[in-house]
Design a protein around this motif. Sequence first.
Motif, PDB file in Angstrom:
ATOM      1  N   LEU A 235       0.854  -1.185   0.000  1.00 25.14           N
ATOM      2  CA  LEU A 235       0.000   0.000   0.000  1.00 25.14           C
ATOM      3  C   LEU A 235       0.891   1.237   0.000  1.00 25.14           C
ATOM      4  O   LEU A 235       1.881   1.297   0.740  1.00 25.14           O
ATOM      5  CB  LEU A 235      -0.913   0.016   1.228  1.00 25.14           C
ATOM      6  N   ARG A 236       0.532   2.199  -0.815  1.00 26.29           N
ATOM      7  CA  ARG A 236       1.304   3.438  -0.884  1.00 26.29           C
ATOM      8  C   ARG A 236       0.375   4.615  -0.605  1.00 26.29           C
ATOM      9  O   ARG A 236      -0.706   4.729  -1.193  1.00 26.29           O
ATOM     10  CB  ARG A 236       1.979   3.593  -2.239  1.00 26.29           C
ATOM     11  N   LYS A 237       0.830   5.458   0.327  1.00 25.26           N
ATOM     12  CA  LYS A 237       0.041   6.610   0.755  1.00 25.26           C
ATOM     13  C   LYS A 237       0.926   7.843   0.659  1.00 25.26           C
ATOM     14  O   LYS A 237       2.011   7.878   1.248  1.00 25.26           O
ATOM     15  CB  LYS A 237      -0.439   6.396   2.203  1.00 25.26           C
ATOM     16  N   GLN A 238       0.485   8.832  -0.115  1.00 29.57           N
ATOM     17  CA  GLN A 238       1.253  10.052  -0.338  1.00 29.57           C
ATOM     18  C   GLN A 238       2.677   9.736  -0.816  1.00 29.57           C
ATOM     19  O   GLN A 238       3.651  10.343  -0.375  1.00 29.57           O
ATOM     20  CB  GLN A 238       1.279  10.896   0.945  1.00 29.57           C
ATOM     21  N   GLY A 239       2.763   8.746  -1.719  1.00 29.08           N
ATOM     22  CA  GLY A 239       4.033   8.397  -2.339  1.00 29.08           C
ATOM     23  C   GLY A 239       4.955   7.541  -1.510  1.00 29.08           C
ATOM     24  O   GLY A 239       6.079   7.268  -1.929  1.00 29.08           O
ATOM     25  N   LYS A 240       4.513   7.092  -0.328  1.00 25.09           N
ATOM     26  CA  LYS A 240       5.362   6.288   0.549  1.00 25.09           C
ATOM     27  C   LYS A 240       4.692   4.960   0.861  1.00 25.09           C
ATOM     28  O   LYS A 240       3.469   4.863   0.927  1.00 25.09           O
ATOM     29  CB  LYS A 240       5.660   7.041   1.858  1.00 25.09           C
ATOM     30  N   ASN A 241       5.526   3.920   1.073  1.00 24.22           N
ATOM     31  CA  ASN A 241       4.997   2.622   1.464  1.00 24.22           C
ATOM     32  C   ASN A 241       4.356   2.698   2.840  1.00 24.22           C
ATOM     33  O   ASN A 241       4.876   3.353   3.748  1.00 24.22           O
ATOM     34  CB  ASN A 241       6.116   1.568   1.490  1.00 24.22           C
ATOM     35  N   VAL A 242       3.239   2.025   3.003  1.00 25.15           N
ATOM     36  CA  VAL A 242       2.562   1.948   4.297  1.00 25.15           C
ATOM     37  C   VAL A 242       3.176   0.783   5.065  1.00 25.15           C
ATOM     38  O   VAL A 242       3.036  -0.377   4.681  1.00 25.15           O
ATOM     39  CB  VAL A 242       1.047   1.735   4.111  1.00 25.15           C
ATOM     40  N   GLY A 243       3.873   1.088   6.161  1.00 20.98           N
ATOM     41  CA  GLY A 243       4.582   0.069   6.925  1.00 20.98           C
ATOM     42  C   GLY A 243       3.805  -0.481   8.093  1.00 20.98           C
ATOM     43  O   GLY A 243       4.212  -1.479   8.696  1.00 20.98           O
ATOM     44  N   VAL A 244       2.690   0.149   8.434  1.00 18.38           N
ATOM     45  CA  VAL A 244       1.804  -0.314   9.498  1.00 18.38           C
ATOM     46  C   VAL A 244       0.403  -0.408   8.909  1.00 18.38           C
ATOM     47  O   VAL A 244      -0.057   0.540   8.268  1.00 18.38           O
ATOM     48  CB  VAL A 244       1.822   0.645  10.712  1.00 18.38           C
ATOM     49  N   ILE A 245      -0.251  -1.537   9.120  1.00 13.49           N
ATOM     50  CA  ILE A 245      -1.539  -1.756   8.472  1.00 13.49           C
ATOM     51  C   ILE A 245      -2.547  -0.671   8.861  1.00 13.49           C
ATOM     52  O   ILE A 245      -2.697  -0.330  10.029  1.00 13.49           O
ATOM     53  CB  ILE A 245      -2.081  -3.168   8.809  1.00 13.49           C
ATOM     54  N   ASP A 246      -3.162  -0.110   7.856  1.00 13.75           N
ATOM     55  CA  ASP A 246      -4.156   0.956   8.009  1.00 13.75           C
ATOM     56  C   ASP A 246      -5.434   0.431   7.351  1.00 13.75           C
ATOM     57  O   ASP A 246      -5.586   0.494   6.136  1.00 13.75           O
ATOM     58  CB  ASP A 246      -3.648   2.224   7.311  1.00 13.75           C
ATOM     59  N   TRP A 247      -6.370  -0.080   8.147  1.00  6.31           N
ATOM     60  CA  TRP A 247      -7.511  -0.795   7.582  1.00  6.31           C
ATOM     61  C   TRP A 247      -8.467   0.094   6.796  1.00  6.31           C
ATOM     62  O   TRP A 247      -8.917  -0.311   5.705  1.00  6.31           O
ATOM     63  CB  TRP A 247      -8.239  -1.582   8.664  1.00  6.31           C
ATOM     64  N   PRO A 248      -8.824   1.294   7.260  1.00  3.45           N
ATOM     65  CA  PRO A 248      -9.658   2.145   6.395  1.00  3.45           C
ATOM     66  C   PRO A 248      -9.003   2.426   5.049  1.00  3.45           C
ATOM     67  O   PRO A 248      -9.671   2.418   4.006  1.00  3.45           O
ATOM     68  CB  PRO A 248      -9.831   3.426   7.221  1.00  3.45           C
ATOM     69  N   PHE A 249      -7.681   2.639   5.037  1.00  3.23           N
ATOM     70  CA  PHE A 249      -6.970   2.869   3.778  1.00  3.23           C
ATOM     71  C   PHE A 249      -6.926   1.587   2.944  1.00  3.23           C
ATOM     72  O   PHE A 249      -7.023   1.630   1.710  1.00  3.23           O
ATOM     73  CB  PHE A 249      -5.562   3.378   4.062  1.00  3.23           C
ATOM     74  N   PHE A 250      -6.790   0.436   3.600  1.00  6.11           N
ATOM     75  CA  PHE A 250      -6.844  -0.851   2.907  1.00  6.11           C
ATOM     76  C   PHE A 250      -8.162  -0.991   2.147  1.00  6.11           C
ATOM     77  O   PHE A 250      -8.175  -1.325   0.953  1.00  6.11           O
ATOM     78  CB  PHE A 250      -6.698  -1.979   3.938  1.00  6.11           C
ATOM     79  N   PHE A 251      -9.275  -0.731   2.817  1.00  2.00           N
ATOM     80  CA  PHE A 251     -10.581  -0.888   2.174  1.00  2.00           C
ATOM     81  C   PHE A 251     -10.799   0.163   1.086  1.00  2.00           C
ATOM     82  O   PHE A 251     -11.398  -0.127   0.045  1.00  2.00           O
ATOM     83  CB  PHE A 251     -11.695  -0.828   3.213  1.00  2.00           C
ATOM     84  N   ALA A 252     -10.320   1.381   1.310  1.00  2.00           N
ATOM     85  CA  ALA A 252     -10.450   2.417   0.280  1.00  2.00           C
ATOM     86  C   ALA A 252      -9.643   2.045  -0.964  1.00  2.00           C
ATOM     87  O   ALA A 252     -10.091   2.251  -2.100  1.00  2.00           O
ATOM     88  CB  ALA A 252     -10.008   3.763   0.826  1.00  2.00           C
ATOM     89  N   THR A 253      -8.443   1.482  -0.761  1.00  2.00           N
ATOM     90  CA  THR A 253      -7.624   1.036  -1.891  1.00  2.00           C
ATOM     91  C   THR A 253      -8.321  -0.088  -2.649  1.00  2.00           C
ATOM     92  O   THR A 253      -8.331  -0.121  -3.888  1.00  2.00           O
ATOM     93  CB  THR A 253      -6.245   0.557  -1.386  1.00  2.00           C
TER      94      THR A 253
END
Length: 327
Positions: free
Chosen positions: A199-217
């Motif tokens: 998962l990439r958020k604002q151009g950076k890898n997501v290193g800690v699981i972010d479930w709302p962002f997971f579902f949005a992706t």
Amino acid sequence: MKDSLRFLPSSLAGDLPVLKCRILAELEGEIEPEAYLGSAWRGVLGWELQKLVCPFEGRPRCEQCIVRDHCPLILLFDQRSELPGLLDSPRGYILMPTRDNAGRSVSLEITLVGDCSRFLPVILKAFERAQRSGLGRARVRFRVSALQEILPAGGSGEPEALDRVPVYESPPALRDWLGRPPEAAPEELQVDVLTPLRLRKQGKNVGVIDWPFFFATLARRVEALAALFGERDPFGKEVWQRVTAQFGNGLGRIDGRFEWDDYQRYSNRQHKKIPMGGLVGTARFREPPPWVWEWLRAAELFHVGKGAAMGLGAVRVSCPSFMEGRV
């Protein structure tokens, strides 16, 4: 109808056709045990498709080709969307490899979304040719023994030899793959992330699981697949506001353990290793809201995050209490 049930994959893109099949093969040599074969299968598919379908001597640059709008190689590997917000197009296929402990028997699950199902014959022909060129950096030859159709609810068709490519005229719809939870309201769901979740958020890898962002992706992926390969309209601003609000309004209690898998794949085209690391691990959703089940089933089918076409971001969802009750 409750609002949360209006914003499910089955209601937003439920009639999207999805074809799944499995290639069964035997390796003729040893391949490194730590090698993840998803990128290897995708690489050999690309090379063989190019040799198989390009009608021009010397194979000119694809971006200048006069038949690029009808070329399976371009449509499968390099299609770009002109739809607003969907410029970073997902691929309309997913290659998910498995192999036995000895490493010689391998299988490859192929998922083809929407219009991409029409490319199954040329994909199978490319893999048939690839038997001679080999798999991975070591170019290990393999022998394709059979093809199986995978059916919703875990079923599968009879294995068929590749001397006659079957025609699947009416692939199952997305809603058929999603099914129903084994209990009306599961008290607990287990989610296993089997291959690196990128998962990439604002151009950076997501290193800690972010479930709302997971579902949005995941929702963005479902939207893009339906729009690009199923000729559906994008969700639209109002639906997106409701969907993202749904994901942010509480997921119940979640316990989990994830770690970073620093996976790298070797690119024959670039002649170097490409970092493809991501999160792997397990989470348990305690008393999740009703909509979570179906979105997680969509994650099982389509994978999540970068590299999904080569099998990354693979998810498996189960109901532990249901399975324990059956023992």
